[in-house]
Design a protein around this motif. Structure first.
Motif, PDB file in Angstrom:
ATOM      1  N   SER A  16       0.837  -1.195   0.000  1.00 27.60           N
ATOM      2  CA  SER A  16       0.000   0.000   0.000  1.00 27.60           C
ATOM      3  C   SER A  16       0.875   1.249   0.000  1.00 27.60           C
ATOM      4  O   SER A  16       2.030   1.233   0.463  1.00 27.60           O
ATOM      5  CB  SER A  16      -0.905   0.003   1.230  1.00 27.60           C
ATOM      6  OG  SER A  16      -0.133   0.178   2.403  1.00 27.60           O
ATOM      7  N   LEU A  17       0.336   2.339  -0.531  1.00 28.23           N
ATOM      8  CA  LEU A  17       1.082   3.594  -0.564  1.00 28.23           C
ATOM      9  C   LEU A  17       1.389   4.087   0.846  1.00 28.23           C
ATOM     10  O   LEU A  17       2.453   4.664   1.102  1.00 28.23           O
ATOM     11  CB  LEU A  17       0.298   4.649  -1.344  1.00 28.23           C
ATOM     12  CG  LEU A  17       0.083   4.352  -2.830  1.00 28.23           C
ATOM     13  CD1 LEU A  17      -0.669   5.488  -3.493  1.00 28.23           C
ATOM     14  CD2 LEU A  17       1.409   4.114  -3.540  1.00 28.23           C
ATOM     15  N   LYS A  18       0.469   3.843   1.745  1.00 29.09           N
ATOM     16  CA  LYS A  18       0.672   4.257   3.132  1.00 29.09           C
ATOM     17  C   LYS A  18       1.870   3.540   3.737  1.00 29.09           C
ATOM     18  O   LYS A  18       2.715   4.160   4.407  1.00 29.09           O
ATOM     19  CB  LYS A  18      -0.580   3.965   3.948  1.00 29.09           C
ATOM     20  CG  LYS A  18      -0.513   4.475   5.379  1.00 29.09           C
ATOM     21  CD  LYS A  18      -1.836   4.248   6.115  1.00 29.09           C
ATOM     22  CE  LYS A  18      -1.771   4.780   7.538  1.00 29.09           C
ATOM     23  NZ  LYS A  18      -3.056   4.570   8.262  1.00 29.09           N
ATOM     24  N   LYS A  19       1.958   2.240   3.496  1.00 34.06           N
ATOM     25  CA  LYS A  19       3.077   1.467   4.027  1.00 34.06           C
ATOM     26  C   LYS A  19       4.378   1.884   3.351  1.00 34.06           C
ATOM     27  O   LYS A  19       5.435   1.958   3.998  1.00 34.06           O
ATOM     28  CB  LYS A  19       2.827  -0.030   3.807  1.00 34.06           C
ATOM     29  CG  LYS A  19       3.914  -0.919   4.381  1.00 34.06           C
ATOM     30  CD  LYS A  19       3.564  -2.397   4.249  1.00 34.06           C
ATOM     31  CE  LYS A  19       4.647  -3.269   4.868  1.00 34.06           C
ATOM     32  NZ  LYS A  19       4.318  -4.714   4.768  1.00 34.06           N
ATOM     33  N   LEU A  20       4.311   2.161   2.049  1.00 32.67           N
ATOM     34  CA  LEU A  20       5.497   2.586   1.309  1.00 32.67           C
ATOM     35  C   LEU A  20       6.014   3.917   1.846  1.00 32.67           C
ATOM     36  O   LEU A  20       7.216   4.076   2.089  1.00 32.67           O
ATOM     37  CB  LEU A  20       5.158   2.710  -0.176  1.00 32.67           C
ATOM     38  CG  LEU A  20       6.294   3.154  -1.096  1.00 32.67           C
ATOM     39  CD1 LEU A  20       7.456   2.179  -1.032  1.00 32.67           C
ATOM     40  CD2 LEU A  20       5.781   3.282  -2.534  1.00 32.67           C
ATOM     41  N   GLU A  21       5.124   4.868   2.026  1.00 31.66           N
ATOM     42  CA  GLU A  21       5.522   6.174   2.551  1.00 31.66           C
ATOM     43  C   GLU A  21       6.116   6.052   3.954  1.00 31.66           C
ATOM     44  O   GLU A  21       7.111   6.707   4.283  1.00 31.66           O
ATOM     45  CB  GLU A  21       4.324   7.118   2.546  1.00 31.66           C
ATOM     46  CG  GLU A  21       3.870   7.504   1.142  1.00 31.66           C
ATOM     47  CD  GLU A  21       2.614   8.357   1.173  1.00 31.66           C
ATOM     48  OE1 GLU A  21       2.292   8.895   2.254  1.00 31.66           O
ATOM     49  OE2 GLU A  21       1.961   8.503   0.123  1.00 31.66           O
ATOM     50  N   PHE A  22       5.494   5.223   4.780  1.00 34.27           N
ATOM     51  CA  PHE A  22       5.992   5.018   6.141  1.00 34.27           C
ATOM     52  C   PHE A  22       7.402   4.433   6.116  1.00 34.27           C
ATOM     53  O   PHE A  22       8.298   4.871   6.856  1.00 34.27           O
ATOM     54  CB  PHE A  22       5.053   4.096   6.915  1.00 34.27           C
ATOM     55  CG  PHE A  22       5.563   3.728   8.285  1.00 34.27           C
ATOM     56  CD1 PHE A  22       5.374   4.589   9.366  1.00 34.27           C
ATOM     57  CD2 PHE A  22       6.250   2.533   8.494  1.00 34.27           C
ATOM     58  CE1 PHE A  22       5.863   4.261  10.630  1.00 34.27           C
ATOM     59  CE2 PHE A  22       6.740   2.213   9.744  1.00 34.27           C
ATOM     60  CZ  PHE A  22       6.544   3.066  10.812  1.00 34.27           C
TER      61      PHE A  22
END
Length: 220
Positions: A16-22
């Motif tokens: 997910s983009l959220k996990k990638l950004e984190f």
């Protein structure tokens, strides 16, 4: 060029983009490179890319030296300086996607241009072969092959025995008739295919007695 923005590609597209950004924020912060903003792409065709805006105090060269090829979520980071001002990246996903799409189109255009250039270069190589002794492919299409070859521009020192010695090693060779007055030799093979093989092997400009000559098929 964006003074404090890095462009990152080869990111894991399956998370997910959220996990990638984190994960990106975590690895940069852990290495002492404060992150102001991370912009990832929501367009599925453009996934795997991101822009990271850093604090003004961060040396981007040091970031690249430290973390380029470092693995994040199973894939090595490919990091380079961003070419555009970082302000664009802070104005929202739509403009970011538009920017990424444009960049992608330009890369494709550049790559296509290079491919076409290589293609044209390849075609030029066929028209003018780098090895002048080899038959030119384009010219081969214009020549009508048959079982008799004609060799011209022979020097005064050439004899019929020299021609026999040159051609008798090729399969299907029958005779070599030398017309010394015209410095021309007619070389006969059993069939057309054997004459073609000899022509391909010797090329258009074979050496006879150290001199370049011209070899082609006799007219029917």
């Amino acid at each position: 060029m964006a003074s404090h923005t890095l462009y990152i590609r080869n990111l894991n597209e399956k998370v997910s983009l959220k996990k990638l950004e984190f994960s990106l924020r975590e690895i940069f912060n852990e290495n002492g490179f404060p992150v102001k903003n991370i912009q990832t792409c929501h367009n599925i065709q453009l996934r795997g890319q991101a822009f990271v805006v850093f604090d003004d105090s961060v040396e981007l060269d040091q970031v690249m030296d430290t973390l380029n090829t470092e693995y994040v979520l199973g894939k090595p980071l490919h990091i380079q300086r961003a070419k555009k001002e970082s302000d664009l990246l802070l104005k929202g996903t739509d403009k970011f996607n538009e920017y990424i799409t444009k960049e992608r189109e330009e890369r494709i255009k550049r790559r296509t241009g290079k491919d076409n250039s290589k293609k044209r270069s390849h075609e030029d190589d066929e028209d003018v072969d780098n090895d002048e002794n080899k038959p030119n492919k384009k010219r081969m299409k214009e020549i009508v092959p048959n079982r008799i070859l004609i060799i011209t521009e022979l020097s005064d020192e050439v004899t019929q025995s020299d021609l026999i010695e040159l051609f008798e090693k090729y399969k299907g060779f029958l005779t070599a008739n030398y017309v010394s007055v015209r410095h021309v030799g007619l070389i006969e093979f059993q069939n057309e295919s054997e004459a073609v093989e000899c022509y391909k092997s010797l090329g258009e400009i074979p050496l006879v007695k150290g001199k370049k000559c011209s070899l082609t098929f006799a007219k029917k």
